[in-house]
Design an enzyme around this catalytic site. Structure first.
Site, short mmCIF file in Angstrom:
data_model
loop_
_atom_site.label_atom_id
_atom_site.label_comp_id
_atom_site.label_asym_id
_atom_site.label_seq_id
_atom_site.Cartn_x
_atom_site.Cartn_y
_atom_site.Cartn_z
N CYS A 45 47.00 40.12 50.33
CA CYS A 45 46.91 38.50 49.62
C CYS A 45 48.11 38.21 48.72
CB CYS A 45 45.50 38.32 48.78
SG CYS A 45 44.15 38.91 49.83
C1 BEZ Z 1 44.62 42.95 50.49
O1 BEZ Z 1 44.77 41.82 50.52
O2 BEZ Z 1 45.60 43.81 50.55
C2 BEZ Z 1 43.43 43.55 51.02
C3 BEZ Z 1 42.17 42.86 50.84
C4 BEZ Z 1 40.78 43.34 51.24
C5 BEZ Z 1 40.92 44.52 51.70
C6 BEZ Z 1 42.13 45.31 52.24
C7 BEZ Z 1 43.16 44.67 51.87
#
Ligand code: BEZ
Length: 211
Positions: A45
């Site tokens: 994200c």
């Molecule tokens: C991420 O944004 O890296 C992420 C968020 C939730 C689960 C796995 C990755």
């Protein structure tokens, strides 16, 4: 019931990192991209929000505003934005909804319980200037989105809203487009004076008409 293409995008008000926002007022007469994130302070994200910040001018050229969402609160988002700015070499320049009560996530069906009970998936909604939903995509948490692809889709949506054409596989700005099946071949020269090619009676190509 889940939202579908062509439905009116439901309006809402929400707290964001840029104050309270009413979706319709925020979009005005323009287009919008509403996209959700599983959670704050997560690696993928972080890269996504940095990527969108860097594309702000590209979205603006297309009269399109972006609006992100995560189920964490606005204060949490503010701390995370500092990290995004620092690590991605950019400045987050668009609002992020704090959706702790999941009001917007539920309205837009962004929580897919068989994927996660608690977090939104990576949903994307492109909303037209008529407030209709033009595109819906859901990505899993483990896969970051390709925001250049969203710009490409917006180009296609805005072109095909104004001309009787469709865009073929992997089309990009400037490439030939498909003449809509609703246009009779004999009517093509008047409508598309730049020329056309009949490859099959149902597959007629013409240069992009708005260039
Ligand atoms: C991420 O944004 O890296 C992420 C968020 C939730 C689960 C796995 C990755």
């Amino acid at each position: 019931m889940a939202l579908r293409l062509g439905d009116t995008a439901p309006n809402f008000t929400a707290d964001t990192t840029e104050g309270k926002i009413d979706l319709y007022e925020y979009l005005g007469d323009g287009w919008g991209v509403l996209f959700s994130h599983p959670a704050d302070y997560t690696p993928v994200c972080t890269t996504e929000l940095g990527a969108v910040a860097k594309l702000k001018d590209e979205f603006a050229k297309r009269n399109t505003k972006v609006l992100a969402l995560s189920v964490d609160g606005v204060e949490n988002h503010r701390g995370w934005i500092s990290d995004i700015n620092e690590t991605q070499g950019t400045t987050v320049n668009f609002p992020i909804i704090g959706d702790e009560d999941r009001k917007v996530s539920d309205l837009y069906d962004m929580i897919h319980p068989n994927s996660s009970e608690n977090f939104t998936v990576r949903s994307v909604f492109i909303i037209g200037n008529d407030k209709k939903i033009k595109l819906i995509i859901s990505y899993p948490a483990s896969t970051g989105r390709n925001f250049d692809e969203l710009l490409r889709v917006i180009d296609s949506l805005q072109l095909t809203a104004n001309y009787s054409v469709a865009t073929p596989a992997n089309w990009k700005q400037g490439e030939d487009v498909v003449v809509s099946p609703s246009i009779q071949t004999e009517d093509i020269p008047a409508k598309f004076p730049k020329g056309h090619k009949v490859i099959k009676p149902y597959l007629r190509m013409t240069p992009q008409p708005d260039l």
